[in-house]
Design a protein around this motif. Structure first.
Motif, PDB file in Angstrom:
ATOM      1  N   GLU A 182      49.096  42.917  26.576  1.00  0.00           N
ATOM      2  CA  GLU A 182      49.862  43.232  27.773  1.00  0.00           C
ATOM      3  C   GLU A 182      49.383  44.564  28.308  1.00  0.00           C
ATOM      4  OE1 GLU A 182      54.129  42.743  27.920  1.00  0.00           O
ATOM      5  OE2 GLU A 182      54.025  41.505  26.108  1.00  0.00           O
ATOM      6  N   GLY A 183      49.282  44.655  29.635  1.00  0.00           N
ATOM      7  CA  GLY A 183      48.888  45.907  30.258  1.00  0.00           C
ATOM      8  C   GLY A 183      48.003  45.659  31.459  1.00  0.00           C
ATOM      9  N   LYS A 184      47.403  46.730  31.945  1.00  0.00           N
ATOM     10  CA  LYS A 184      46.445  46.619  33.038  1.00  0.00           C
ATOM     11  C   LYS A 184      45.214  45.897  32.505  1.00  0.00           C
ATOM     12  CE  LYS A 184      48.112  48.785  36.604  1.00  0.00           C
ATOM     13  NZ  LYS A 184      48.551  47.968  37.715  1.00  0.00           N
ATOM     14  N   THR A 185      44.843  44.815  33.129  1.00  0.00           N
ATOM     15  CA  THR A 185      43.849  43.909  32.563  1.00  0.00           C
ATOM     16  C   THR A 185      42.533  44.591  32.214  1.00  0.00           C
ATOM     17  OG1 THR A 185      44.874  42.141  33.821  1.00  0.00           O
ATOM     18  CG2 THR A 185      42.720  41.683  32.876  1.00  0.00           C
ATOM     19  N   GLY A 186      41.925  45.267  33.151  1.00  0.00           N
ATOM     20  CA  GLY A 186      40.619  45.875  32.904  1.00  0.00           C
ATOM     21  C   GLY A 186      40.638  46.893  31.786  1.00  0.00           C
ATOM     22  N   SER A 187      41.568  47.816  31.857  1.00  0.00           N
ATOM     23  CA  SER A 187      41.607  48.861  30.827  1.00  0.00           C
ATOM     24  C   SER A 187      42.009  48.290  29.467  1.00  0.00           C
ATOM     25  CB  SER A 187      42.536  50.009  31.239  1.00  0.00           C
ATOM     26  OG  SER A 187      43.836  49.550  31.480  1.00  0.00           O
ATOM     27  N   ALA A 188      42.912  47.313  29.454  1.00  0.00           N
ATOM     28  CA  ALA A 188      43.308  46.698  28.178  1.00  0.00           C
ATOM     29  C   ALA A 188      42.123  45.990  27.525  1.00  0.00           C
ATOM     30  CB  ALA A 188      44.463  45.726  28.384  1.00  0.00           C
ATOM     31  N   LEU A 189      41.325  45.288  28.326  1.00  0.00           N
ATOM     32  CA  LEU A 189      40.141  44.609  27.783  1.00  0.00           C
ATOM     33  C   LEU A 189      39.148  45.612  27.209  1.00  0.00           C
ATOM     34  CD1 LEU A 189      39.388  41.854  30.450  1.00  0.00           C
ATOM     35  CD2 LEU A 189      40.076  41.497  28.073  1.00  0.00           C
ATOM     36  N   CYS A 190      38.869  46.670  27.969  1.00  0.00           N
ATOM     37  CA  CYS A 190      37.904  47.668  27.507  1.00  0.00           C
ATOM     38  C   CYS A 190      38.378  48.366  26.236  1.00  0.00           C
ATOM     39  CB  CYS A 190      37.636  48.687  28.612  1.00  0.00           C
ATOM     40  SG  CYS A 190      36.709  48.009  30.006  1.00  0.00           S
ATOM     41  N   GLU A 191      39.643  48.732  26.193  1.00  0.00           N
ATOM     42  CA  GLU A 191      40.181  49.399  25.001  1.00  0.00           C
ATOM     43  C   GLU A 191      40.123  48.481  23.782  1.00  0.00           C
ATOM     44  OE1 GLU A 191      44.124  50.888  25.837  1.00  0.00           O
ATOM     45  OE2 GLU A 191      43.400  51.945  27.628  1.00  0.00           O
ATOM     46  N   PHE A 234      37.137  43.352  52.085  1.00  0.00           N
ATOM     47  CA  PHE A 234      38.521  43.812  52.118  1.00  0.00           C
ATOM     48  C   PHE A 234      39.304  43.342  50.900  1.00  0.00           C
ATOM     49  CE2 PHE A 234      42.948  43.664  53.649  1.00  0.00           C
ATOM     50  CZ  PHE A 234      43.082  44.994  54.009  1.00  0.00           C
ATOM     51  N   ASN A 235      39.127  42.073  50.485  1.00  0.00           N
ATOM     52  CA  ASN A 235      39.859  41.577  49.318  1.00  0.00           C
ATOM     53  C   ASN A 235      39.560  42.406  48.074  1.00  0.00           C
ATOM     54  OD1 ASN A 235      41.228  39.545  50.586  1.00  0.00           O
ATOM     55  ND2 ASN A 235      39.729  37.976  50.106  1.00  0.00           N
ATOM     56  N   ARG A 236      38.290  42.736  47.877  1.00  0.00           N
ATOM     57  CA  ARG A 236      37.931  43.508  46.706  1.00  0.00           C
ATOM     58  C   ARG A 236      38.526  44.909  46.790  1.00  0.00           C
ATOM     59  NH1 ARG A 236      32.377  45.529  46.205  1.00  0.00           N
ATOM     60  NH2 ARG A 236      32.739  47.229  44.816  1.00  0.00           N
ATOM     61  N   LEU A 237      38.501  45.483  47.986  1.00  0.00           N
ATOM     62  CA  LEU A 237      39.038  46.809  48.177  1.00  0.00           C
ATOM     63  C   LEU A 237      40.530  46.842  47.877  1.00  0.00           C
ATOM     64  CD1 LEU A 237      38.545  49.710  49.193  1.00  0.00           C
ATOM     65  CD2 LEU A 237      39.109  48.886  51.470  1.00  0.00           C
ATOM     66  N   ILE A 238      41.260  45.873  48.368  1.00  0.00           N
ATOM     67  CA  ILE A 238      42.702  45.836  48.190  1.00  0.00           C
ATOM     68  C   ILE A 238      43.084  45.362  46.788  1.00  0.00           C
ATOM     69  CG2 ILE A 238      44.846  44.765  49.003  1.00  0.00           C
ATOM     70  CD1 ILE A 238      43.635  46.885  50.876  1.00  0.00           C
ATOM     71  N   LEU A 239      42.520  44.246  46.357  1.00  0.00           N
ATOM     72  CA  LEU A 239      42.913  43.642  45.092  1.00  0.00           C
ATOM     73  C   LEU A 239      42.255  44.303  43.881  1.00  0.00           C
ATOM     74  CD1 LEU A 239      42.671  39.899  46.134  1.00  0.00           C
ATOM     75  CD2 LEU A 239      44.729  41.308  46.006  1.00  0.00           C
ATOM     76  N   GLY A 240      41.127  44.941  44.098  1.00  0.00           N
ATOM     77  CA  GLY A 240      40.364  45.460  42.981  1.00  0.00           C
ATOM     78  C   GLY A 240      39.670  44.310  42.281  1.00  0.00           C
ATOM     79  N   SER A 241      38.852  44.605  41.317  1.00  0.00           N
ATOM     80  CA  SER A 241      38.156  43.561  40.601  1.00  0.00           C
ATOM     81  C   SER A 241      38.163  43.891  39.118  1.00  0.00           C
ATOM     82  CB  SER A 241      36.720  43.445  41.102  1.00  0.00           C
ATOM     83  OG  SER A 241      35.981  42.603  40.266  1.00  0.00           O
ATOM     84  N   VAL A 242      38.808  43.041  38.350  1.00  0.00           N
ATOM     85  CA  VAL A 242      38.855  43.249  36.904  1.00  0.00           C
ATOM     86  C   VAL A 242      37.442  43.231  36.332  1.00  0.00           C
ATOM     87  CG1 VAL A 242      39.648  42.296  34.703  1.00  0.00           C
ATOM     88  CG2 VAL A 242      41.182  42.325  36.680  1.00  0.00           C
ATOM     89  N   ALA A 243      36.641  42.279  36.780  1.00  0.00           N
ATOM     90  CA  ALA A 243      35.278  42.184  36.260  1.00  0.00           C
ATOM     91  C   ALA A 243      34.489  43.454  36.573  1.00  0.00           C
ATOM     92  CB  ALA A 243      34.578  40.960  36.840  1.00  0.00           C
ATOM     93  N   GLU A 244      34.626  43.948  37.781  1.00  0.00           N
ATOM     94  CA  GLU A 244      33.906  45.176  38.137  1.00  0.00           C
ATOM     95  C   GLU A 244      34.373  46.343  37.276  1.00  0.00           C
ATOM     96  OE1 GLU A 244      32.877  48.104  41.890  1.00  0.00           O
ATOM     97  OE2 GLU A 244      34.164  46.367  42.214  1.00  0.00           O
TER      98      GLU A 244
END
Length: 150
Positions: free
Chosen positions: A93-102, A122-132
């Motif tokens: 549980e948590g912020k997906t990108g940071s949780a995966l990296c940790e 725009f979608n990437r800017l607003i939504l962000g990208s977990v993969a990125e």
């Protein structure tokens, strides 16, 4: 390639995650390495605008809904594990990108395999990208799988 001993497959249960799963299984079988499956549940995706919190019963409804989603996530992980030869699974549980990296760093994974939805502009800017995020912050190699072009 002999440096890859542990692969972490990150899934959000989407079609592109199923495609990424095929790559993770292929690499596991070809390299003879360990494979673990992880899903990150981000409760922040259920945040509601403040006015909704004043509606009677919304907190109970939200808590019930989150509990149900967590249960379904764990069940989906179990189903994937059963189809992959009982790979170990982890529900975070948590912020997906940071949780995966940790998690990948703490458990010394050599590679992360995950799908990407390919948001641009725009979608990437607003939504962000977990993969990125994962590509930029992971301590190990990251294999991202794109959706088929239509």
């Amino acid at each position: 390639m002999e440096d890859i001993r542990k692969i972490l497959f990150a899934t959000d249960f989407s079609a592109i995650s199923a495609k990424a799963q095929d790559y993770a299984l292929f690499l596991r079988d070809k390299l003879g390495c360990e494979l673990e499956i992880v899903h990150v549940f981000d409760p922040d995706t259920f945040n509601m605008p403040t006015p909704y919190y004043f509606m009677p019963g919304v907190e109970t409804w939200l808590d019930d809904h989150i509990t149900t989603m967590k249960k379904k996530g764990r069940e989906a992980l179990d189903e994937i594990s059963a189809t992959t030869g009982d790979c170990p699974t982890t529900f975070l549980e948590g912020k997906t990108g940071s949780a995966l990296c940790e998690f990948a760093n703490e458990h010394k994974f050599d590679m992360i395999v995950m799908g990407t939805h390919g948001h641009t502009g725009f979608n990437r800017l607003i939504l962000g990208s977990v993969a990125e995020y994962v590509v930029r912050h992971a301590h190990c190699s990251v294999l991202t799988i794109k959706p088929n072009e239509t």
